[in-house]
Motif scaffolding. Sequence first.
Motif, PDB file in Angstrom:
ATOM      1  N   VAL A   1       0.832  -1.201   0.000  1.00  0.00           N
ATOM      2  CA  VAL A   1       0.000   0.000   0.000  1.00  0.00           C
ATOM      3  C   VAL A   1       0.865   1.249   0.000  1.00  0.00           C
ATOM      4  N   THR A   2       0.375   2.281  -0.661  1.00  0.00           N
ATOM      5  CA  THR A   2       1.029   3.585  -0.638  1.00  0.00           C
ATOM      6  C   THR A   2       0.170   4.539   0.174  1.00  0.00           C
ATOM      7  N   CYS A   3       0.815   5.331   1.020  1.00  0.00           N
ATOM      8  CA  CYS A   3       0.118   6.283   1.894  1.00  0.00           C
ATOM      9  C   CYS A   3       0.775   7.646   1.756  1.00  0.00           C
ATOM     10  N   MET A   4       0.019   8.688   2.033  1.00  0.00           N
ATOM     11  CA  MET A   4       0.563  10.039   2.015  1.00  0.00           C
ATOM     12  C   MET A   4       0.102  10.810   3.244  1.00  0.00           C
ATOM     13  N   VAL A   5       0.942  11.719   3.685  1.00  0.00           N
ATOM     14  CA  VAL A   5       0.595  12.652   4.755  1.00  0.00           C
ATOM     15  C   VAL A   5       0.960  14.053   4.285  1.00  0.00           C
TER      16      VAL A   5
ATOM     17  N   GLN B   1       4.636   1.962   1.276  1.00  0.00           N
ATOM     18  CA  GLN B   1       5.431   3.121   0.892  1.00  0.00           C
ATOM     19  C   GLN B   1       4.756   4.366   1.451  1.00  0.00           C
ATOM     20  N   ALA B   2       5.504   5.202   2.132  1.00  0.00           N
ATOM     21  CA  ALA B   2       4.959   6.430   2.709  1.00  0.00           C
ATOM     22  C   ALA B   2       5.647   7.640   2.084  1.00  0.00           C
ATOM     23  N   THR B   3       4.865   8.648   1.749  1.00  0.00           N
ATOM     24  CA  THR B   3       5.421   9.854   1.158  1.00  0.00           C
ATOM     25  C   THR B   3       4.698  11.082   1.694  1.00  0.00           C
ATOM     26  N   ILE B   4       5.338  12.230   1.509  1.00  0.00           N
ATOM     27  CA  ILE B   4       4.697  13.515   1.766  1.00  0.00           C
ATOM     28  C   ILE B   4       4.024  13.951   0.476  1.00  0.00           C
ATOM     29  N   CYS B   5       2.776  14.319   0.529  1.00  0.00           N
ATOM     30  CA  CYS B   5       2.022  14.673  -0.666  1.00  0.00           C
ATOM     31  C   CYS B   5       2.630  15.914  -1.332  1.00  0.00           C
ATOM     32  N   MET B   6       2.884  15.805  -2.634  1.00  0.00           N
ATOM     33  CA  MET B   6       3.481  16.889  -3.398  1.00  0.00           C
ATOM     34  C   MET B   6       2.487  17.448  -4.408  1.00  0.00           C
ATOM     35  N   PRO B   7       2.303  18.757  -4.459  1.00  0.00           N
ATOM     36  CA  PRO B   7       1.412  19.373  -5.458  1.00  0.00           C
ATOM     37  C   PRO B   7       2.208  19.754  -6.712  1.00  0.00           C
TER      38      PRO B   7
END
Length: 542
Positions: free
Chosen positions: A359-363, A393-399
């Motif tokens: 799973v991929t997650c974002m914060v 996989q965890a990431t910081i959401c990028m616009p």
Amino acid sequence: MPLKVMIAYPPLPDKKGVPLISQNRQFQWFNKPTFIYPCVPAYAATVLKQAGHDVYWEDGVAQMDSVEDWDKRFEQIRPDVLAIEVKTPVVKRYWKYIDKLKSMYPKTKYVLMGDHITALPEESLRNCQADYCITGGDFDFALLNLCAHLDTGAELEPGVYFWRDGKRNDSDKIVTTGRFELKHGLDVLPMIDRELTKWQLYAKENGNFKHLPGTYTMVGRDCWWGRCTFCSWTTTFTNFRCRTAQQHADEIGHLIDLGVREVFDDTGTFPAGGWLKEFCNEVIKRGYHKKITLGCNMIPGALSEEDYNLMGKANFRFMLFGLESANQRSLDRLHKLGEAAKIEESMRLAKKAGLMPHVTCMVGYPWESKEEAQRTIDLTRSLFDKGYIDTLQATICMPYPGTPLFKECKEKELLRTEDWDDYGMRDPIMKCPIPDQELLEMTRGIYNSFLTPRFIWNQISSVRNFEDVKYLVRGGMRVLGHLADFNFFGLGQKQTKQMRQATKGKIGYDEPLSDSPAPEPHGRVARPLPPSRAKSVVSDDV
């Protein structure tokens, strides 16, 4: 006369690690090297070679080249055309690279492509010596057409930007052939020439593969849902197209003959419905399920138990789910398909069928509180503890520029910066209720969620042979690498600041960007696609 065409990713050595540019919807710097086979550029190399051109594949990132070694090969080849795929966080560095090469080899035509170029084509033309900017995601068809234009004077298709008569000055205008059109059927494409595109460079250093060597395919462009507001590829692939199930089965057979043991298809969301059933049954009918392991991207809630069971029989293993958030409010704002309440059931059904869900997650969403972000961490920990997922996989959401999320943040003044160097996922870009340090800690918390006694025991008890042991060791090393990516060992932001201090005022990375305004996003969420313009027009944007 045939042209010498180089498709390349020039090396970008950096203390932050390895840049993930190719085949990547969200850019990251990885401390642990990860190389992803770029499918559409590989198709481009293949069709250009078939058209009679001399094609050179020079991925300096995957080859771990020094700048000096890569530049020497460029000097030896002296291509007529150099095409480079660009991502937002490295675009300014590639501007400098092109300017350097143009000063030494002015006859070469320099072409930029990718999601950032699609969003801001004029910006790159105004900030470097590139000759052409190609918009849209069909690099293969677009490059083939551009080379035909340069070779025989063929009319350019829509989606190309360049200076009129090649003249760069303040009084001149940038010419565009109009809004890009994704009108080509993928069933006309040949099978990728894997040897030409050096597939083995990408066959081992990739966490998606358990059985080595592995490789990527991309049977569709790009996602049949295609509405997620954060995804940069919804702006480059604005309508879904797909090769046939029979063609994809043929390619799997070809990869088996090459010695490939695992294939991950990186279509944004793997085709479902009748196509999926036809493909799985064809794989089983041909006996490929006994010779190779498969994987793909999928949306939670999109498949039935019957679908998962059939995929299990066809020897699918790795199933990547875009979970993104455990909060329905966030999924709605992202235009994400599916319901948060059904996430766990999808993982359970996939695991029951013998698949290994990832799973991929974002914060870092501007609208999420710390309590809401914590729900995502709690969900991943619960899924691990129940044995429903194997990796994450965890990431910081990028616009990213061009996306509806970027437009929203721009309008609501939620962007901290528009310096593209800072969009490398080491620092939050959107203003968020959660302090930066806590946000990084929450990102690490998602990775740490796998450290439950039940999960560790499940992994140990799943070992059946030495290959399983090697896979667990590789996975552990990648987790450590990802923790380093997000400042777990004092890295991350510290590295970014050191790099910026070292380069500021020396090699020009701190130069201002173009004043041209960001365009409206073209994804299907933002608005219906405008009618394309078939004839060349002159842009009046400054």
